[in-house]
Design a protein around this motif. Sequence first.
Motif, mmCIF file in Angstrom:
data_model
loop_
_atom_site.group_PDB
_atom_site.id
_atom_site.type_symbol
_atom_site.label_atom_id
_atom_site.label_comp_id
_atom_site.label_asym_id
_atom_site.label_seq_id
_atom_site.Cartn_x
_atom_site.Cartn_y
_atom_site.Cartn_z
ATOM 1 N N ARG A 455 39.974 38.278 41.821
ATOM 2 C CA ARG A 455 40.775 38.787 40.628
ATOM 3 C C ARG A 455 40.556 38.527 39.554
ATOM 4 O O ARG A 455 40.623 39.526 38.609
ATOM 5 C CB ARG A 455 42.061 37.521 40.735
ATOM 6 C CG ARG A 455 43.086 37.578 39.860
ATOM 7 C CD ARG A 455 44.251 36.728 40.372
ATOM 8 N NE ARG A 455 43.790 35.405 40.243
ATOM 9 C CZ ARG A 455 43.562 34.813 39.015
ATOM 10 N NH1 ARG A 455 43.685 35.285 38.035
ATOM 11 N NH2 ARG A 455 43.198 33.533 38.890
ATOM 12 N N LEU A 456 39.556 37.449 39.211
ATOM 13 C CA LEU A 456 38.843 37.418 37.666
ATOM 14 C C LEU A 456 37.881 38.614 37.401
ATOM 15 O O LEU A 456 37.868 39.047 36.425
ATOM 16 C CB LEU A 456 38.081 36.032 37.807
ATOM 17 C CG LEU A 456 38.899 34.813 37.860
ATOM 18 C CD1 LEU A 456 37.985 33.526 37.842
ATOM 19 C CD2 LEU A 456 39.877 34.594 36.656
ATOM 20 N N ALA A 461 35.612 43.607 34.658
ATOM 21 C CA ALA A 461 35.208 45.073 34.749
ATOM 22 C C ALA A 461 35.743 45.898 33.831
ATOM 23 O O ALA A 461 35.333 47.076 33.806
ATOM 24 C CB ALA A 461 35.807 45.563 36.232
ATOM 25 N N THR A 462 36.628 45.506 32.956
ATOM 26 C CA THR A 462 37.161 46.253 31.747
ATOM 27 C C THR A 462 36.383 46.029 30.650
ATOM 28 O O THR A 462 36.687 46.519 29.408
ATOM 29 C CB THR A 462 38.634 45.781 31.588
ATOM 30 O OG1 THR A 462 38.966 44.635 31.168
ATOM 31 C CG2 THR A 462 39.623 46.173 32.795
ATOM 32 N N LEU A 582 29.255 36.222 43.146
ATOM 33 C CA LEU A 582 30.503 36.678 43.593
ATOM 34 C C LEU A 582 31.167 37.450 42.505
ATOM 35 O O LEU A 582 31.769 38.455 42.479
ATOM 36 C CB LEU A 582 31.476 35.803 44.185
ATOM 37 C CG LEU A 582 31.202 35.217 45.418
ATOM 38 C CD1 LEU A 582 31.809 33.929 45.798
ATOM 39 C CD2 LEU A 582 31.101 36.364 46.465
ATOM 40 N N LEU A 583 31.151 36.793 41.146
ATOM 41 C CA LEU A 583 31.724 37.533 40.094
ATOM 42 C C LEU A 583 31.053 38.664 39.627
ATOM 43 O O LEU A 583 31.766 39.835 39.552
ATOM 44 C CB LEU A 583 31.730 36.232 38.857
ATOM 45 C CG LEU A 583 32.206 36.937 37.661
ATOM 46 C CD1 LEU A 583 33.842 37.201 37.704
ATOM 47 C CD2 LEU A 583 32.002 36.018 36.530
ATOM 48 N N ALA A 584 29.848 38.864 39.817
ATOM 49 C CA ALA A 584 29.078 39.991 39.382
ATOM 50 C C ALA A 584 29.333 40.999 40.375
ATOM 51 O O ALA A 584 29.412 42.089 40.335
ATOM 52 C CB ALA A 584 27.456 39.830 39.451
ATOM 53 N N VAL A 589 31.800 46.083 42.388
ATOM 54 C CA VAL A 589 32.451 46.891 43.456
ATOM 55 C C VAL A 589 33.900 47.539 42.715
ATOM 56 O O VAL A 589 34.312 48.723 42.670
ATOM 57 C CB VAL A 589 32.864 45.921 44.302
ATOM 58 C CG1 VAL A 589 34.144 46.855 45.343
ATOM 59 C CG2 VAL A 589 31.923 45.542 45.282
ATOM 60 N N HIS A 590 34.482 46.822 41.725
ATOM 61 C CA HIS A 590 35.714 47.218 41.065
ATOM 62 C C HIS A 590 35.247 48.497 40.251
ATOM 63 O O HIS A 590 35.999 49.305 39.931
ATOM 64 C CB HIS A 590 36.218 46.213 40.326
ATOM 65 C CG HIS A 590 37.742 46.530 39.807
ATOM 66 N ND1 HIS A 590 38.602 46.528 40.421
ATOM 67 C CD2 HIS A 590 38.342 46.728 38.428
ATOM 68 C CE1 HIS A 590 39.851 46.955 39.792
ATOM 69 N NE2 HIS A 590 39.476 47.261 38.651
#
Length: 608
Positions: A455-456, A461-462, A582-584, A589-590
Amino acid sequence: MCGIIGIVSRKPVANRLVDALKRLEYRGYDSAGVATLDDGALSRRRAQGKLVALERLLAEKPLNGSIGIGHTRWATHGAATEENAHPHATHRVAVVHNGIIENFRELRAELEADGYRFESQTDTEAVAQLVTREIDRGASPREAVFRSLKRLDGAFALAFLFPGEENLLIGARRGSPLAVGDGEGEMFLGSDGIALSPFTESVRYLEDGDWVILSREGAEIFDENGAPAERAARRAVGRTFYVDKGNFRHFMQKEIYEQPDVISHTLSSFFDMANGRTRLPRGQEVDFSKINRMVLSACGTGYYAALTGRYYLERYARIPCDIDVASEFRYRESPLSGVDFALFVSQSGETADTLASLRHAKAEGLTTAAVVNVDESTIAREADIVWPTLAGPEIGVASTKAFTCQLTALAALSVAAGVQRGVLSRDDELTLAKALSEAPRLTNAVLKLDSLIERLAHDMATKRHALFLGRGFNYPLALEGALKLKEISYIHAEGYAAGELKHGPIALIDDTMPVVVIAPYDRVFEKTASNMQEVAARGGRIILVTDERGAASGVVKDAELIVLPDMPEILMPIVYALPLQLLAYHTAVHMGTDVDQPRNLAKSVTVE
């Protein structure tokens, strides 16, 4: 870096060449090609992009030869185009190459002056034309290759195929790895054991300067002077390994989730968990009590592991350590007098700069050791001492499980060194061993935060930029977290020691700048908390990776929290690496990037 495969057989080889190239995809590539001989005539198929493009081309235009070579190319000299893809060929020879021919411009000018016409921008074509000229002058293929090798400067692994010679492959290596596989009525040549594992149980690794003549009947190996050489046969690694994501979307995701297991395997090689005592792998023992100073060196993620290793060794063993990026180590001309021991960290064991640094240290008379993931790699073979990480094959270009296994090995080595040096008592050893034994359980607990981190990542990604901050053990982790994000998402990210925020980076903070802070509630938490207040006052968005006490402190009211279990300090770099991975991963992916094979990157950088 590039992958090489060669097969001489009595049955068609094109499909097997492609199958082997699939096993080398983890190295990174941007074009691929194969060449075979059919009734002595040379035919090539080359395609830009991934192997699926080459497979489509082969479906349209099959190759039927029983001898051939294949290649996945990572562009260095010349763009990733079909004309620059390997194999390169003339009327005399086809060649595939991993490495860089440093004097190719001089060779090209010389050959063009002799009337030889080049069709590509690559350094490799100079090798093909050089061998061609030797054959045109009357040399046999064997003589032509031997003479040509003496003219080449740089690092290379090469495989040669000759029109009209349906029972002859020649390979050579200097700097870049190359292995020979033994078969029944057929022989194989490949960049590593993984490429050869479907075809053979016996592999011989060529040593630096070796070249080899393959036929269906066997292999003749020669050293750089042309003298016959014997190289020991070893069991092929990865015999049962195949590039398979299982139920995971990407290899990187799979490898993140493998970490509890592979960390456990690595721990078992350094600790007798039944007694809570350290034990170095048999035959790889070191008397740390006699070491007064160490130097560490590595590249990329391995460098950040080594940087953490310096914190471990100085904290738990009180050994002063110097550290260098491997590409700088040789050229900095640092005096090594007073240094007793050199430690090098590498996933592949083939990283060119790290290997060159190891050789430099040996030439200076230092004892060398390697923390490495591939037992049969060049670094593992050349180091005096080898400490394996047991992460297993890592396919994703962005390192995850290899990194945490490196940290695990370095933590264990530091405890062993501290005990030997009398810095740590036996009770300390038992306490730290027990703490490290919790790593598999705690990393598994972090994986349960996957959906929160995903979710974070949608908001990350923006963004176009990000900062990562940490202190102490978590400073190298901030560097690694930033590297992971930019490697696979292409978001510009930088890692800093949190205390450096006011010395420049704070100028970047505004309401569009996410700041990832790695701050468990440790002895420097309050200092890092003040840095977070400075970020918040300027509108920066904070993602705080902390523990329950850190989260309860309420240091920043609007921070996004990733809350990990409480743990001893020695575990923090290992366990806190996972949420950053996981954040990266979820950010990439997004954004729709190629997570496993990000642009411009290679898994094993085998050239400087």
